[in-house]
Write a protein that holds these residues in place. Structure first.
Motif, PDB file in Angstrom:
ATOM      1  N   VAL A 147       0.449   9.976  -0.313  1.00  0.00           N
ATOM      2  CA  VAL A 147      -0.782   9.405  -0.001  1.00  0.00           C
ATOM      3  C   VAL A 147      -0.658   9.413   1.589  1.00  0.00           C
ATOM      4  O   VAL A 147       0.312   9.391   2.207  1.00  0.00           O
ATOM      5  N   MET A 185       3.183  -1.443  11.439  1.00  0.00           N
ATOM      6  CA  MET A 185       4.558  -1.145  10.675  1.00  0.00           C
ATOM      7  C   MET A 185       4.663  -1.955   9.625  1.00  0.00           C
ATOM      8  O   MET A 185       5.015  -1.719   8.542  1.00  0.00           O
ATOM      9  N   GLU A 186       4.465  -3.245   9.881  1.00  0.00           N
ATOM     10  CA  GLU A 186       4.298  -4.123   8.652  1.00  0.00           C
ATOM     11  C   GLU A 186       3.477  -3.656   7.567  1.00  0.00           C
ATOM     12  O   GLU A 186       3.526  -3.849   6.483  1.00  0.00           O
ATOM     13  N   VAL A 234       2.341  -0.637   6.989  1.00  0.00           N
ATOM     14  CA  VAL A 234       2.899   0.463   6.481  1.00  0.00           C
ATOM     15  C   VAL A 234       3.993  -0.078   5.364  1.00  0.00           C
ATOM     16  O   VAL A 234       4.071   0.673   4.320  1.00  0.00           O
ATOM     17  N   SER A 235       4.744  -0.894   5.854  1.00  0.00           N
ATOM     18  CA  SER A 235       5.898  -1.188   4.975  1.00  0.00           C
ATOM     19  C   SER A 235       5.378  -2.151   3.645  1.00  0.00           C
ATOM     20  O   SER A 235       5.973  -1.683   2.716  1.00  0.00           O
ATOM     21  N   GLU A 261       4.228   1.156   1.425  1.00  0.00           N
ATOM     22  CA  GLU A 261       5.308   1.678   1.208  1.00  0.00           C
ATOM     23  C   GLU A 261       5.949   1.131  -0.193  1.00  0.00           C
ATOM     24  O   GLU A 261       6.306   1.636  -1.294  1.00  0.00           O
ATOM     25  N   VAL A 277       6.607   3.267  -3.399  1.00  0.00           N
ATOM     26  CA  VAL A 277       7.863   3.579  -3.783  1.00  0.00           C
ATOM     27  C   VAL A 277       8.049   3.272  -5.476  1.00  0.00           C
ATOM     28  O   VAL A 277       8.656   4.070  -6.207  1.00  0.00           O
ATOM     29  N   SER A 291       7.140   6.386  -7.125  1.00  0.00           N
ATOM     30  CA  SER A 291       7.705   7.577  -6.475  1.00  0.00           C
ATOM     31  C   SER A 291       6.817   8.488  -5.884  1.00  0.00           C
ATOM     32  O   SER A 291       6.597   9.576  -5.918  1.00  0.00           O
ATOM     33  N   CYS A 292       5.777   7.786  -5.095  1.00  0.00           N
ATOM     34  CA  CYS A 292       4.928   8.320  -4.031  1.00  0.00           C
ATOM     35  C   CYS A 292       5.334   8.430  -2.619  1.00  0.00           C
ATOM     36  O   CYS A 292       6.278   7.482  -2.336  1.00  0.00           O
ATOM     37  N   SER A 293       5.081   9.324  -1.884  1.00  0.00           N
ATOM     38  CA  SER A 293       5.180   9.163  -0.209  1.00  0.00           C
ATOM     39  C   SER A 293       4.155   9.011   0.449  1.00  0.00           C
ATOM     40  O   SER A 293       3.202   9.405  -0.029  1.00  0.00           O
ATOM     41  N   LEU A 294       4.234   8.521   1.702  1.00  0.00           N
ATOM     42  CA  LEU A 294       3.378   8.250   2.692  1.00  0.00           C
ATOM     43  C   LEU A 294       3.587   9.594   3.639  1.00  0.00           C
ATOM     44  O   LEU A 294       4.353   9.794   4.346  1.00  0.00           O
ATOM     45  N   LEU A 295       2.426  10.166   3.748  1.00  0.00           N
ATOM     46  CA  LEU A 295       2.313  11.256   4.889  1.00  0.00           C
ATOM     47  C   LEU A 295       1.581  10.519   6.002  1.00  0.00           C
ATOM     48  O   LEU A 295       0.251   9.971   5.985  1.00  0.00           O
ATOM     49  N   HIS A 351       2.051  -7.613   5.005  1.00  0.00           N
ATOM     50  CA  HIS A 351       2.843  -6.913   4.099  1.00  0.00           C
ATOM     51  C   HIS A 351       1.895  -6.954   2.863  1.00  0.00           C
ATOM     52  O   HIS A 351       1.784  -5.703   2.474  1.00  0.00           O
TER      53      HIS A 351
END
Lengths: 346, 346
Positions: free
Chosen positions: A69, A87-88, A90-91, A94, A98, A101-105, A306
């Motif tokens: 994503v 950051m919050e 983003v977390s 995430e 998770v 099983s996806c990741s953050l670009l 969050h």
DNA sequence: AATAGAGACTTTACCGGTTCAGTAGGGGGT
DNA sequence: ACCCCCTACTGAACCGGTAAAGTCTCTATT
């Protein structure tokens, strides 16, 4: 970047070990019908023994899902680092990625055009399966771009700003109104707001709502508003200029669009010899831990950033799996009174 | 995530339009010899006209470079959001990645085992071409894992912690010593340090250096040290307990391991009726904008986090392209005196 | 004149999966 | 006994590139 001669284990190895074709392994791992329970089991065992997991690169190329994503953020780096918000957020994102099983670009960009180009190249290159869009402006080019590309996207922002994209948003207007009413109820009749970046859509929304809310007050109240760039320095400058006036012309309460500026405002008040909250009440936004670390502690309009991020991610998965456009409000920020707000001293 | 029927333009289309084979297009785009200038030009023109860029997915699968860099961060989300350090670090990393059209794959993990598993799966799945490793602990499993996998990695941390990996580090020991000497020079003889997470390697280094530096003082000084979790709350608690003692048993100066805790300490001092810096001097670390937003402003050991991130990224590219292990110190944090430090009042 | 060698491409075989058209084998119906 | 269908699986094509080997044409060398 060159590859290292690591002995890779591929689907072929798993197939061989389980005594089936690689097609069968693929079926098993994608939980598709057409395999007996026994075979399926054998395949999983073989995979486990070899420590194999399907290569998402190959999967992507073969035309199925893209389990990444994208998130492009357009704000100066120094500001970003400071705003606890991102950051919050983003977390939160995430936390949902998770599970699947996806990741953050992640990419920091310098402007909207760059962002549009980036999204296009990400999408056309199948680097992402969808994207989160933040910081909407008036006439934002991104909804059109997403539409044109067919890129699944979720917009973080009020539906009026996000051009028909699925949106996730907090009701800033209501929150601003609540803030104003709260201060008015304490007895404040001279209320200022130090807003965020004028170009951002949610800033305009808050500005309008603030005007509206103050106008509705009975007895009538006096209002001030300024725009900033969200930085502490800008917040300090704005506060200094607001508090420089003599008492009848000086606000007795100030609302800030984030917590950094409120912290800066607090220090300006101290520097000018004004007591908080006796001489001036301060109300922050985007309540982070910071608001509890000052003296006095900062009252704030707080919301669960969050959780907000998590909602956005969940919504994006909905869009990716074909859900039509929608509008998803998340809970309105709630007023959290602390030490920086009180009735104005007579 | 399913694909959309977007008419993709591939290398084949470009080849057809330029009237060459796709091999030729590949050669052109990888700036390899074996093509005439004219053909090369024709190919680029065709690509430009079609708006084509090579698919990094396909490239990766075909076994050449992987243009993604991994970063797993293991800290509670709430803390992360607050620490200006990370976002600024990330933005520095990004600034170098962008130049090389690389992306950052970011993941928040809950523990080192999870991180090792993640790195392994990223690397074996060819999702990343290299990784940045942060927050080293004693007996960290990551250097061994990186070695075993052959994963190009750069460790952010002192070489003594990073098990032979190429490392990029700030000289914390020297910086701590400088901080102590500075406070001593101001006349402080009762100096405390509110440290970070005890499990982190750089915390131990600072702790040892602090002890050492205080021991070396002449005339001798009294020292205190505590470990925290880097959070503002912990910083506040630690400060409260330090300042609770009566004057001869109370430190006259406190050094903090990050700026959030220093801000918290400042507010605790105010809450306890102590003046900063008259009654107690405060010195922060990781100087961010925050330190200039308090009243008084916070003196800090400041360093260029953005540049640090950029250095790390550059070093990683070196490792990826085959450079052997090395140790790259970056400039030592420099003392930036502001309003929170002064000679202790007699 | 024959041969070698270089330059400019093209061909082809992967990379590690997904997908889909087959196909072998077994059971049920008539 | 024959046909049909279903289930369980296989084989091959394909995704969009890269890279190594092969082809063809020219020029330089002996």
């Amino acid at each position: 970047m060159t590859a290292t001669p690591t002995p890779r284990v591929t689907i072929k190895d798993v197939a061989a070990r389980a005594g089936v074709s690689k097609g069968a392994v693929s079926l098993a791992f994608n939980r598709k019908p057409g395999l007996s329970e026994a075979t399926r089991e054998r395949i999983f065992r073989a995979a486990r023994e070899l420590g194999w997991a399907p290569s998402s690169t190959a999967r992507t190329l073969a035309g199925s899902r893209v389990d990444v994503v994208g998130l492009a953020v357009c704000r100066p780096a120094r500001l970003l680092g400071l705003e606890p918000f991102y950051m919050e957020f983003v977390s939160g994102v995430e936390s949902v990625l998770v599970e699947r099983s996806c990741s953050l670009l992640l990419r920091l960009v310098r402007g909207q055009d760059e962002e549009v180009r980036l999204l296009e190249s990400w999408w056309r290159g199948r680097q992402i399966g969808g994207s989160i869009l933040v910081d909407f402006r008036a006439d934002d080019p991104r909804p059109a771009a997403a539409g044109r590309l067919g890129l699944p996207a979720v917009a973080v922002g009020h539906p009026s700003l996000t051009g028909g994209l699925t949106s996730v948003w907090t009701d800033d207007a209501t929150a601003v109104t609540e803030a104003v009413r709260y201060l008015a109820a304490l007895g404040h009749r001279r209320i200022a707001r130090v807003g965020g970046a004028a170009a951002l859509g949610h800033t305009s929304i808050r500005t309008a709502a603030f005007d509206e809310a103050v106008r509705a007050l009975e007895p009538p109240a006096r209002a001030w508003q300024t725009a900033t760039d969200f930085s502490g320095d800008a917040g300090a400058r704005a506060t200094r200029s607001l508090l420089a006036a003599a008492p009848p012309e000086r606000p007795t309460a100030i609302v800030y669009d984030n917590d950094i500026m409120a912290v800066a405002g607090l220090s300006v008040a101290a520097e000018m010899g004004l007591r908080v909250p006796a001489d001036v009440s301060l109300l922050a936004w985007d309540d982070s831990q910071l608001c509890r670390l000052t003296h006095p502690t900062l009252s704030a309009m707080s919301h669960d950033v969050h959780g907000f991020g998590a909602d956005v991610a969940r919504t994006l998965f909905g869009v990716i799996s074909g859900e039509g456009p929608g509008s998803h409000p998340v809970p309105t920020p709630v007023l959290t009174p602390r030490g920086s707000t009180a009735p104005p001293k007579a």
